[in-house]
Design an enzyme around this catalytic site. Structure first.
Site, PDB file in Angstrom:
ATOM      1  CB  CYS A 144      -0.718  -0.131   1.043  1.00  0.00           C
ATOM      2  SG  CYS A 144      -2.602   1.168   0.674  1.00  0.00           S
ATOM      3  CG  HIS A 181      -2.737  -2.817   4.050  1.00  0.00           C
ATOM      4  ND1 HIS A 181      -2.531  -2.034   4.778  1.00  0.00           N
ATOM      5  CD2 HIS A 181      -4.096  -1.839   3.372  1.00  0.00           C
ATOM      6  CE1 HIS A 181      -1.952  -1.382   4.169  1.00  0.00           C
ATOM      7  NE2 HIS A 181      -2.790  -1.157   3.452  1.00  0.00           N
ATOM      8  CD  GLU A 220      -0.566  -5.184   6.483  1.00  0.00           C
ATOM      9  OE1 GLU A 220      -0.253  -6.144   5.312  1.00  0.00           O
ATOM     10  OE2 GLU A 220      -0.824  -3.974   6.397  1.00  0.00           O
TER      11      GLU A 220
HETATM   12  N1  GLN Z   1      -3.598   6.643   0.854  1.00  0.00           N
HETATM   13  C1  GLN Z   1      -2.152   6.211   1.146  1.00  0.00           C
HETATM   14  C2  GLN Z   1      -1.347   6.664   0.950  1.00  0.00           C
HETATM   15  O1  GLN Z   1      -1.313   7.564  -0.309  1.00  0.00           O
HETATM   16  C3  GLN Z   1      -1.787   4.812   1.190  1.00  0.00           C
HETATM   17  C4  GLN Z   1      -3.123   3.783   2.327  1.00  0.00           C
HETATM   18  C5  GLN Z   1      -1.841   3.084   3.127  1.00  0.00           C
HETATM   19  O2  GLN Z   1      -0.653   2.364   2.985  1.00  0.00           O
HETATM   20  N2  GLN Z   1      -3.370   2.131   3.320  1.00  0.00           N
HETATM   21  O3  GLN Z   1      -0.099   6.577   1.264  1.00  0.00           O
END
Ligand code: GLN
Length: 196
Positions: free
Chosen positions: A78, A174, A176
């Site tokens: 992410c 995610h 994890e």
């Molecule tokens: N929206 C976040 C970003 O731009 C990422 C979101 C996340 O890691 N769950 O960094």
């Protein structure tokens, strides 16, 4: 015992550590440049990429992270995927090693968090239940980046959400946060070559 670092500036690092330990790896939190020295690989967790980037600059970690990524396996989930991308269409501190273009917060407010069963051929036939939280989307892949998973639109033509290039792995979701540890296993054995 293999030793995997989890960047612990901000975000969901504890959950990665738990999964790594359940797989028999040593998991260590990384906040200082010297903590990168004896790692076999590194995970950059989800969180907020702008915050992770700012803190990395503050703690003089950005250049050491870039150097580490040149030689050692790194997986970004992410916000971690955003940190690994070369192109995110805006200016913020990045590690910037993977030849991918990424769109931050690609899903509108209505669906800024959702779960979806993904088809991931490299993990076997069983679908992977993926949790997306204000997730990014990969909008372009270049230079031999392998697409591992797409959003499930029934025809396998959905947006790209998992990619691998050389010793780098990036997932928009995610792994994890769910009990299925196949992505962690894939990272350790197939991407990092650490477990048989
Ligand atoms: N929206 C976040 C970003 O731009 C990422 C979101 C996340 O890691 N769950 O960094």
């Amino acid at each position: 015992m293999i030793k995997i670092g989890v960047l612990a500036l901000q975000g969901a690092f504890i959950e990665h550590e738990k999964t790594l330990r359940s797989l028999g790896a040593q998991a260590v939190e990384v906040r200082l440049p010297e903590q990168l020295d004896d790692l076999d690989a590194l995970i950059i967790p989800g969180g907020e990429s702008t915050t992770i980037g700012k803190l990395a600059v503050t703690f003089n970690l950005l250049d050491p992270l870039r150097t580490f990524a040149q030689y050692k396996p790194v997986w970004g989930t992410c916000a971690g995927m955003i940190m690994l991308a070369k192109d995110i269409g805006r200016d913020q501190p990045l590690i910037g090693v993977m030849d991918i273009s990424v769109n931050r917060n690609a899903f509108g407010r209505q669906v800024d968090s959702f779960e979806m069963d993904l088809t991931v051929p490299d993990l076997g036939v069983e679908p992977f239940h993926a949790v997306f939280i204000r997730a990014p989307l990969v909008t372009g892949v270049h230079n031999g980046v392998k697409v591992l998973a797409r959003l499930n639109d029934g025809e396998n033509t959905g947006g790209i959400v998992a990619v691998q290039q050389k010793h780098w792995l990036a997932t928009a979701f995610h792994p994890e946060l769910t009990p299925d540890d196949r992505f962690h296993r894939y990272f350790l054995s197939n991407v990092a070559g650490l477990q048989g």
